[in-house]
Design a protein around this motif. Structure first.
Motif, mmCIF file in Angstrom:
data_model
loop_
_atom_site.group_PDB
_atom_site.id
_atom_site.type_symbol
_atom_site.label_atom_id
_atom_site.label_comp_id
_atom_site.label_asym_id
_atom_site.label_seq_id
_atom_site.Cartn_x
_atom_site.Cartn_y
_atom_site.Cartn_z
ATOM 1 N N GLY A 265 -8.266 -12.330 -14.829
ATOM 2 C CA GLY A 265 -7.861 -12.473 -16.070
ATOM 3 C C GLY A 265 -8.028 -13.874 -16.074
ATOM 4 N N GLY A 266 -7.235 -14.921 -14.665
ATOM 5 C CA GLY A 266 -7.353 -16.065 -14.961
ATOM 6 C C GLY A 266 -6.247 -16.592 -16.133
ATOM 7 N N ALA A 267 -6.408 -17.126 -16.848
ATOM 8 C CA ALA A 267 -5.341 -17.480 -17.906
ATOM 9 C C ALA A 267 -4.892 -16.852 -18.937
ATOM 10 C CB ALA A 267 -5.485 -19.136 -18.756
ATOM 11 N N ASN A 268 -5.320 -15.677 -18.942
ATOM 12 C CA ASN A 268 -4.628 -14.925 -19.663
ATOM 13 C C ASN A 268 -3.618 -13.698 -19.018
ATOM 14 O OD1 ASN A 268 -6.574 -14.642 -21.871
ATOM 15 N ND2 ASN A 268 -8.141 -14.093 -20.416
ATOM 16 N N GLY B 150 -3.638 -17.722 -27.336
ATOM 17 C CA GLY B 150 -3.964 -17.739 -26.115
ATOM 18 C C GLY B 150 -4.138 -18.904 -25.469
ATOM 19 N N ARG B 151 -5.068 -18.466 -23.739
ATOM 20 C CA ARG B 151 -4.812 -19.582 -23.283
ATOM 21 C C ARG B 151 -6.211 -19.056 -22.810
ATOM 22 N NH1 ARG B 151 0.051 -21.241 -19.335
ATOM 23 N NH2 ARG B 151 1.818 -21.225 -21.856
ATOM 24 N N THR B 152 -6.789 -20.529 -22.327
ATOM 25 C CA THR B 152 -7.517 -20.536 -21.155
ATOM 26 C C THR B 152 -7.768 -21.666 -20.350
ATOM 27 O OG1 THR B 152 -8.491 -22.490 -22.411
ATOM 28 C CG2 THR B 152 -9.541 -20.449 -23.400
ATOM 29 N N GLY B 153 -8.616 -21.642 -19.286
ATOM 30 C CA GLY B 153 -8.441 -22.760 -18.186
ATOM 31 C C GLY B 153 -8.783 -24.040 -18.802
ATOM 32 N N ASP B 154 -8.512 -25.101 -18.187
ATOM 33 C CA ASP B 154 -9.172 -26.511 -18.203
ATOM 34 C C ASP B 154 -10.523 -26.686 -17.826
ATOM 35 O OD1 ASP B 154 -9.478 -28.832 -19.400
ATOM 36 O OD2 ASP B 154 -7.837 -29.706 -18.357
ATOM 37 N N ASP B 155 -11.222 -26.189 -17.864
ATOM 38 C CA ASP B 155 -12.274 -26.243 -17.181
ATOM 39 C C ASP B 155 -13.565 -25.609 -18.225
ATOM 40 O OD1 ASP B 155 -12.946 -23.509 -18.284
ATOM 41 O OD2 ASP B 155 -12.007 -22.447 -16.541
ATOM 42 N N PRO B 156 -15.011 -25.928 -17.237
ATOM 43 C CA PRO B 156 -16.568 -26.031 -18.711
ATOM 44 C C PRO B 156 -16.252 -24.718 -19.254
ATOM 45 C CG PRO B 156 -16.452 -26.595 -16.330
ATOM 46 C CD PRO B 156 -15.539 -26.596 -16.201
ATOM 47 N N LEU B 157 -16.000 -23.356 -18.390
ATOM 48 C CA LEU B 157 -15.904 -22.015 -19.557
ATOM 49 C C LEU B 157 -14.828 -22.683 -20.023
ATOM 50 C CD1 LEU B 157 -16.103 -19.665 -16.450
ATOM 51 C CD2 LEU B 157 -17.675 -20.151 -17.945
ATOM 52 N N ALA B 158 -13.789 -22.923 -20.411
ATOM 53 C CA ALA B 158 -12.982 -23.573 -22.077
ATOM 54 C C ALA B 158 -13.892 -24.122 -22.928
ATOM 55 C CB ALA B 158 -11.851 -23.858 -21.101
ATOM 56 N N ASP B 159 -14.629 -24.776 -22.581
ATOM 57 C CA ASP B 159 -15.665 -25.766 -23.805
ATOM 58 C C ASP B 159 -16.146 -24.602 -23.804
ATOM 59 O OD1 ASP B 159 -14.191 -27.903 -22.947
ATOM 60 O OD2 ASP B 159 -16.131 -28.343 -21.527
ATOM 61 N N TYR B 160 -17.073 -23.964 -22.824
ATOM 62 C CA TYR B 160 -18.068 -22.821 -23.297
ATOM 63 C C TYR B 160 -17.299 -21.657 -24.205
ATOM 64 C CZ TYR B 160 -21.394 -18.693 -23.782
ATOM 65 O OH TYR B 160 -22.161 -18.119 -23.963
ATOM 66 N N ALA B 161 -15.928 -21.042 -24.613
ATOM 67 C CA ALA B 161 -15.433 -20.167 -25.284
ATOM 68 C C ALA B 161 -15.234 -20.977 -26.519
ATOM 69 C CB ALA B 161 -14.522 -20.077 -24.431
ATOM 70 N N TYR C 224 -4.349 -22.313 -26.198
ATOM 71 C CA TYR C 224 -3.856 -23.398 -24.936
ATOM 72 C C TYR C 224 -4.280 -23.672 -23.661
ATOM 73 C CZ TYR C 224 -0.823 -25.467 -21.366
ATOM 74 O OH TYR C 224 -0.039 -26.861 -20.997
ATOM 75 N N ARG C 225 -4.825 -24.980 -23.467
ATOM 76 C CA ARG C 225 -6.287 -24.683 -21.705
ATOM 77 C C ARG C 225 -4.505 -25.379 -21.005
ATOM 78 N NH1 ARG C 225 -12.095 -27.090 -23.729
ATOM 79 N NH2 ARG C 225 -11.714 -27.096 -21.450
ATOM 80 N N SER C 226 -5.022 -24.300 -19.973
ATOM 81 C CA SER C 226 -4.085 -24.124 -18.412
ATOM 82 C C SER C 226 -4.459 -24.877 -17.626
ATOM 83 C CB SER C 226 -3.604 -22.871 -18.479
ATOM 84 O OG SER C 226 -2.355 -22.408 -18.222
#
Length: 314
Positions: free
Chosen positions: A118-121, A66-77, A92-94
């Motif tokens: 939804g963001g990167a999803n 799937g996808r996350t953003g390229d942000d601190p929340l992605a690091d948390y996930a 994939y970090r989008s």
């Protein structure tokens, strides 16, 4: 560094990753009102991530695409997934996108409001499908949900069919325009709850008989195997060999947020282990029931020893 892969055939999850920001309030604010929350918490969520964690907690080798953003929340996930036995290598970090976010407010009566970004999803696309397809082999169990674009979901289901893999589709949430009719014959199995079943069939199930009639409608749409979840009233399963019903497990429920996702994660593990539909449904129902005994989303997923104890008690 990439996590070491096991030799077990993995369960592949293709779907959403969110961060859940939850706050407990005495009451919901009215327009223009500012409130202080009683408490708050941050956790991993999104149906894809939840189902991946649920399967991993039961000992499966899981690949989450799937996808996350390229942000601190992605690091948390990524950190939360690693803690729960799911390597984030296939996410994939989008760049330019926000990691999916769900803002959940609960009042003192237990009612909640949820706002999902939804963001990167919502940018999961054919490049992600290609990464998923590279993981598939004949017989691989694939879990999907409806928190990604509908055209991507359909294309991903076709890729699963071409690979000879087995698709379990959780039709949640049912898209506003309804579920693509082509998905019913592409999925080996769907697992709608009462609300989703009504959206798909026009019939809201409330007991074993109405659930059976709803399953028959799903079969007429082209679905080979159906599981209709009735929440605290049990689960009906149905395929070409007939149907059966799993009564509810007696547990002290406090939060049903993760029940459906843990059900699906447990179902994938059971089917991958070779259980027939009846045994797999009972195993999955135990997973869903235990998930209601603790709060949160992925954090509520039970372990295999907990499941085995519950199954042995009845």
């Amino acid at each position: 560094m990439h996590a070491t892969r096991s030799n077990k055939t993995p369960i592949v999850v293709f779907g959403s990753v969110n961060i859940d920001l939850g706050a407990r309030l005495h009451h919901f604010p009215v327009p223009g009102e500012t409130l202080h929350a009683r408490d708050a918490g941050l956790g991993l969520g999104g149906k894809g991530a939840n189902q991946a964690v649920a399967a991993a907690r039961l000992g499966a080798d899981v690949r989450l695409v799937g996808r996350t953003g390229d942000d601190p929340l992605a690091d948390y996930a990524a950190a939360a997934l690693r803690r729960n036995g799911v390597a984030p290598d296939d996410l994939y970090r989008s760049a330019g996108d926000l990691t999916g976010l769900a803002m959940i407010c609960t009042d003192s009566a237990g009612e909640n409001t949820i706002v999902v970004v939804g963001g990167a999803n919502m940018h999961v696309d054919r490049a992600d499908i290609a990464r998923m397809a590279a993981l598939l082999a004949p017989g691989t169990i694939v879990l999907m949900q409806c928190e990604i674009p509908t055209d991507t979901l359909h294309a991903a289901a076709l890729a699963v069919e071409r690979a000879g893999a087995r698709l379990i589709l959780d039709p949640a949430p049912v898209p506003a325009e309804g579920l693509d009719a082509a998905l019913f014959p592409l999925a080996e199995l769907m697992t709608p709850n009462e609300t989703e079943t009504e959206r798909l069939t026009g019939l809201r199930p409330h007991d074993p008989d109405s659930a059976r009639r709803a399953a028959e409608r799903l079969h007429r749409l082209g679905l080979r195997r159906a599981i209709v979840k009735l929440g605290a009233r049990g689960v009906l399963y149905s395929d070409e060999s007939g149907h059966g019903f799993v009564p509810p497990f007696a547990v002290a429920a406090v939060d049903s947020t993760a029940a459906g996702d843990c059900f699906n994660g447990g179902l994938a593990v059971a089917l991958a282990a070779g259980m027939d539909l009846a045994r797999a449904t009972r195993f999955a129902a135990a997973c869903g029931a235990l998930a209601t005994t603790r709060r949160g989303a992925s954090d509520a997923a039970p372990t295999r020893p907990e499941i085995e104890r519950l199954l042995a008690s009845r």
